[in-house]
Write an enzyme that holds these catalytic residues in place. Structure first.
Site, mmCIF file in Angstrom:
data_model
loop_
_atom_site.group_PDB
_atom_site.id
_atom_site.type_symbol
_atom_site.label_atom_id
_atom_site.label_comp_id
_atom_site.label_asym_id
_atom_site.label_seq_id
_atom_site.Cartn_x
_atom_site.Cartn_y
_atom_site.Cartn_z
ATOM 1 N N PHE A 278 2.324 7.064 -1.290
ATOM 2 C CA PHE A 278 1.049 7.340 -2.162
ATOM 3 C C PHE A 278 0.234 6.778 -1.380
ATOM 4 O O PHE A 278 -0.251 5.445 -1.492
ATOM 5 C CB PHE A 278 0.491 6.893 -3.486
ATOM 6 C CG PHE A 278 -0.643 7.043 -3.628
ATOM 7 C CD1 PHE A 278 -0.797 8.139 -4.938
ATOM 8 C CD2 PHE A 278 -0.995 6.226 -4.588
ATOM 9 C CE1 PHE A 278 -2.188 8.798 -5.283
ATOM 10 C CE2 PHE A 278 -2.161 6.185 -5.967
ATOM 11 C CZ PHE A 278 -2.583 7.966 -5.826
ATOM 12 N N CYS A 279 -0.833 7.425 -1.432
ATOM 13 C CA CYS A 279 -2.346 7.655 -0.220
ATOM 14 C C CYS A 279 -1.775 6.819 0.833
ATOM 15 O O CYS A 279 -1.287 7.668 1.639
ATOM 16 C CB CYS A 279 -3.506 6.699 -1.380
ATOM 17 S SG CYS A 279 -4.843 6.760 -0.985
ATOM 18 N N LEU A 280 -2.781 5.765 1.123
ATOM 19 C CA LEU A 280 -2.621 4.861 2.365
ATOM 20 C C LEU A 280 -1.259 4.868 2.648
ATOM 21 O O LEU A 280 -0.994 4.735 3.417
ATOM 22 C CB LEU A 280 -3.650 3.474 2.233
ATOM 23 C CG LEU A 280 -3.487 2.340 3.190
ATOM 24 C CD1 LEU A 280 -3.847 3.047 4.821
ATOM 25 C CD2 LEU A 280 -4.283 1.629 3.020
ATOM 26 N N ILE A 307 2.789 11.956 -0.825
ATOM 27 C CA ILE A 307 1.476 12.186 -2.162
ATOM 28 C C ILE A 307 -0.048 11.474 -2.119
ATOM 29 O O ILE A 307 0.011 10.974 -1.733
ATOM 30 C CB ILE A 307 1.847 11.271 -3.429
ATOM 31 C CG1 ILE A 307 3.855 11.180 -3.223
ATOM 32 C CG2 ILE A 307 0.929 12.120 -4.566
ATOM 33 C CD1 ILE A 307 4.194 10.829 -4.556
#
Length: 541
Positions: A278-280, A307
């Site tokens: 997720f993200c970073l 994601i």
């Protein structure tokens, strides 16, 4: 006190932006404003149909639409805000960062001036004050003083229910099966007789604790995956301190993700894993995939699901306001003393970007209404922040964000290995979120072109966090898919996409099965070091 940003660069950006406004353009804006205010007063006096009520949560109370006094306040504020933004749009700053800085400062100013934020002009506060005889304002002032004394620079939520990690939240049963200086690896206890042959390994971002995917049981992605017959491993990053000062992107990729892949494969007795991030965390996974490819170890990963993750940072929208040389120099100086940035400083930044939802709504609730916040597992997680080491911020901000190094072949290196995303042949699922305020979905989409192998793109509904936590039982948000081609432009992709109802979770597991549908007997954690959620997640911020 050294600030983590350069205030002079903000003033320079505003001056540069204003210098680009031409007299002709300004006169047109003023003429339009005069006409709009004329229409406004005609509507206010009932001489012209009023504009449709805005979809704005700040003005949800019926009085904002039904009472002429509050309706006029609302509409005047919204019109003035619209005109201020139109005037600001006339400027032509020197770069995208400067333009974003001007927009950010203007948004903060306009958000603060909302009539909903003041006791005398908020109908809910007026009613509450009459109901309590003013005690809400007295107690609210006490809440304000308490937050000031704590000195964290944030409005502390005061929920009527607290969550307990390991009991009511982050409570899916499992064991910590590996740990090092950077992370603990959690393996969850199976609930089915057999499981997918390829285990799943989750890589979270560094900003908050891992358990966004393991909130209350009814909304836990971890529990749902386990109940679907998946062996699930999760990285739980440590909350770093001065010992981790020198841990940069390289350490988090090699000593973090690559090490976790090996530990998960060993614990599950599996040749490969499916990664999801997720993200970073997804940005770091992308770097890890290129490193594994260069080392001839790409076979250790069967697929990767990223994601809300960006690898092309050409379009950072509002976030580009914080990525320029002056701010990065100021941040380096700020971090030099401690060796990390505090979680509260990161929380202040994220809250400022969504000020109406994360600052002003709490100001109204706790300082004006004196009402406890509704219990929210997602907001509890959001406030459970983590620090980030100095070297990580330096390498991530300067190389990946500012220089956009991943977009260029061999623009970044890890452990002496050049990182070229074009060499990555691992099947990738890119999942963006349509209302994402952190990773704009169009920017996530553009990153698909950087990978060299199979890339599937899916667009989920809702925002950066809420769009991820989308259990099928809730039947919310929906998602878009498209078979076949992937146009260069994100808008073109959406035109030809199909809207699907409900959660993307079942669609995702079918995508995983399409790459490997084999099953094996369930794997229970062995030689656990301690029960989930582990001790790293409990280290205070």
């Amino acid at each position: 006190m050294q600030q983590p940003y350069d205030p002079l660069s903000i003033w320079r950006a505003m001056a540069d932006h204003a210098a680009g406004v031409t007299p002709d353009a300004l006169m047109k804006v003023q003429a339009d404003a005069a006409r709009e205010w004329g229409d406004f007063w005609l509507s206010a006096w009932g001489l012209k149909p009023a504009a449709q009520a805005p979809r704005d949560r700040r003005f949800a109370a019926k009085e904002w639409s039904e009472d002429p006094y509050y309706r006029t306040l609302r509409d005047a504020y919204l019109l003035a805000s619209k005109q201020a933004k139109a005037a600001a749009a006339l400027g032509s700053g020197k770069d995208a960062s400067g333009k974003a800085m001007v927009g950010f400062v203007l948004d903060q100013f306009l958000n603060a001036l909302s009539p909903a934020n003041f006791a005398a002009t908020n109908p809910d506060v007026v009613a509450r004050t009459m109901e309590t005889g003013g005690q809400n304002l007295v107690q609210g002032f006490g809440n304000l003083m308490q937050d000031v004394v704590e000195g964290k620079g944030i409005v502390r939520r005061r929920p009527d229910k607290h969550f307990v990690k390991g009991e009511t939240i982050a409570a899916t049963p499992g064991e910590v099966v590996f740990q090092n200086l950077l992370f603990q690896l959690i393996q969850y206890t199976p609930t089915t007789a057999d499981v997918a042959a390829t285990p799943l390994l989750y890589v979270p971002p560094l900003v908050n604790k891992y358990y966004m995917i393991d909130l209350q049981p009814k909304s836990s992605l971890v529990k749902w995956l386990v109940d679907q017959g998946r062996t699930v491993f999760v990285i739980s990053w440590i909350n770093p301190d001065e010992r981790h000062r020198g841990c940069g992107v390289e350490q988090y990729v090699l000593d973090g993700i690559v090490e976790a892949i090996g530990a998960a494969r060993a614990a599950a007795d599996a040749d490969k894993v499916d990664l999801f991030a997720f993200c970073l965390g997804g940005t770091l996974v992308s770097v890890a995939l290129a490193w594994l490819q260069a080392k001839g170890r790409a076979g250790e990963v069967a697929s990767a699901t990223l994601i809300g993750s960006m690898v092309d940072f050409a379009d950072m929208r509002d976030w580009s306001a914080f990525v320029n040389e002056a701010h990065l120099d100021a941040l380096d100086t700020h971090l030099a003393k401690r060796g990390y940035i505090e979680s509260t400083e990161l929380q202040q930044l994220f809250a400022a970007v969504r000020a109406n939802d994360l600052i002003w709504s709490s100001v109204i609730a706790h300082y004006l209404l004196d009402k406890p916040a509704p219990a929210s597992d997602l907001l509890y997680w959001f406030e459970d922040g983590a620090r980030i080491p100095q070297e990580f911020l330096r390498s991530y901000n300067r190389d990946l964000l500012f220089a956009n190094a991943l977009k260029n072949p061999n623009g970044f290196a890890v452990g002496g290995v050049a990182i070229d995303l074009a060499t990555v042949t691992t099947p990738i699922l890119l999942l963006a979120l349509k209302d994402d305020h952190v990773s704009a979905w169009e920017a996530v989409y553009s990153g698909a072109a950087l990978f060299g192998g199979e890339v599937t793109f899916v667009l989920g509904g809702s925002g950066h966090n809420a769009g991820v936590i989308n259990p099928p039982a809730a039947n919310k948000h929906g998602f878009w898919t498209r078979d076949g081609d992937r146009p260069t432009d994100a808008a073109d992709w959406l035109v030809g996409a199909t809207k699907n109802d409900g959660s993307w979770w079942p669609w995702w597991t079918r995508w995983l099965d399409a790459h490997d549908a084999a099953r094996v007997p369930a794997r229970a954690p062995k030689n656990g070091l301690e029960p989930a959620p582990g001790s790293y997640v409990a280290i205070a911020h």
